[in-house]
Design a protein around this motif. Structure first.
Motif, mmCIF file in Angstrom:
data_model
loop_
_atom_site.group_PDB
_atom_site.id
_atom_site.type_symbol
_atom_site.label_atom_id
_atom_site.label_comp_id
_atom_site.label_asym_id
_atom_site.label_seq_id
_atom_site.Cartn_x
_atom_site.Cartn_y
_atom_site.Cartn_z
ATOM 1 N N ARG A 79 -0.358 -22.495 -56.212
ATOM 2 C CA ARG A 79 -1.682 -23.079 -56.409
ATOM 3 C C ARG A 79 -2.060 -23.048 -57.893
ATOM 4 N NH1 ARG A 79 -4.914 -19.643 -53.551
ATOM 5 N NH2 ARG A 79 -3.735 -20.217 -51.719
ATOM 6 N N HIS A 80 -1.763 -21.932 -58.567
ATOM 7 C CA HIS A 80 -2.082 -21.811 -59.994
ATOM 8 C C HIS A 80 -1.269 -22.818 -60.813
ATOM 9 C CE1 HIS A 80 -3.170 -20.048 -63.810
ATOM 10 N NE2 HIS A 80 -1.894 -19.965 -64.116
ATOM 11 N N ILE A 81 0.013 -22.935 -60.518
ATOM 12 C CA ILE A 81 0.859 -23.884 -61.255
ATOM 13 C C ILE A 81 0.338 -25.302 -61.080
ATOM 14 C CG2 ILE A 81 3.154 -24.948 -61.298
ATOM 15 C CD1 ILE A 81 4.284 -22.156 -60.706
ATOM 16 N N ASN A 82 -0.013 -25.656 -59.849
ATOM 17 C CA ASN A 82 -0.531 -27.006 -59.594
ATOM 18 C C ASN A 82 -1.836 -27.260 -60.333
ATOM 19 O OD1 ASN A 82 1.599 -27.815 -57.973
ATOM 20 N ND2 ASN A 82 0.657 -27.013 -56.121
ATOM 21 N N LYS A 85 -1.027 -27.691 -64.062
ATOM 22 C CA LYS A 85 -0.402 -28.991 -64.299
ATOM 23 C C LYS A 85 -1.441 -30.102 -64.276
ATOM 24 C CE LYS A 85 3.191 -30.002 -61.842
ATOM 25 N NZ LYS A 85 4.242 -30.054 -60.804
ATOM 26 N N LYS A 86 -2.397 -30.029 -63.355
ATOM 27 C CA LYS A 86 -3.433 -31.058 -63.259
ATOM 28 C C LYS A 86 -4.343 -31.049 -64.477
ATOM 29 C CE LYS A 86 -3.608 -31.328 -58.244
ATOM 30 N NZ LYS A 86 -4.361 -30.987 -57.035
ATOM 31 N N SER A 87 -4.528 -29.869 -65.079
ATOM 32 C CA SER A 87 -5.406 -29.786 -66.243
ATOM 33 C C SER A 87 -4.720 -30.281 -67.512
ATOM 34 C CB SER A 87 -5.900 -28.354 -66.437
ATOM 35 O OG SER A 87 -4.840 -27.525 -66.899
ATOM 36 N N GLY A 88 -3.419 -30.492 -67.449
ATOM 37 C CA GLY A 88 -2.693 -31.008 -68.605
ATOM 38 C C GLY A 88 -2.077 -29.922 -69.470
#
Length: 115
Positions: A79-82, A85-88
């Protein structure tokens, strides 16, 4: 000729609290009809494969609890990695993958040691 199938009216309900991950897993296992699947599993416990698997490990509840905690940690990592990644932002995916491989190896060793 009329259809003789009698419709069952269900008036009672059971409320169950689950985590978001458990809910997703239940929906995935149900394959489209959660109520029917849960009813089948609950009303025919001797035919439930999940219960049979649980009986194998029921002898060591501490092991089950620790494996569940590890699974929870892995879900939090994913969840943290995703979210990162979404935040750039950049994520050191190689380091994360190395840790996941190490955890997988340790879990495999535990499973092989379990009677």
């Amino acid at each position: 000729m009329m259809n003789c199938i009698k419709k069952v009216t269900r008036t009672e309900y059971i409320q169950l609290r689950v985590t978001k991950e458990e809910k997703q897993q239940i929906f995935a296992n149900a394959n489209g009809n959660t109520s029917m699947w849960l009813r089948a599993v609950a009303l025919s416990p001797n035919t439930c494969h999940a219960k049979a698997r649980y009986k194998i490990f029921k002898q060591d509840p501490a092991l089950i609890r620790h494996v569940a905690l590890i699974g929870n940690n892995i879900n939090q990592i994913a969840r943290h990695i995703n979210s990162v990644k979404k935040s750039g932002s950049l994520v050191d995916l190689v380091a994360v993958q190395a840790q996941l491989v190490l955890m997988n190896s340790q879990l495999s060793t535990l499973i092989q040691q379990t009677p």
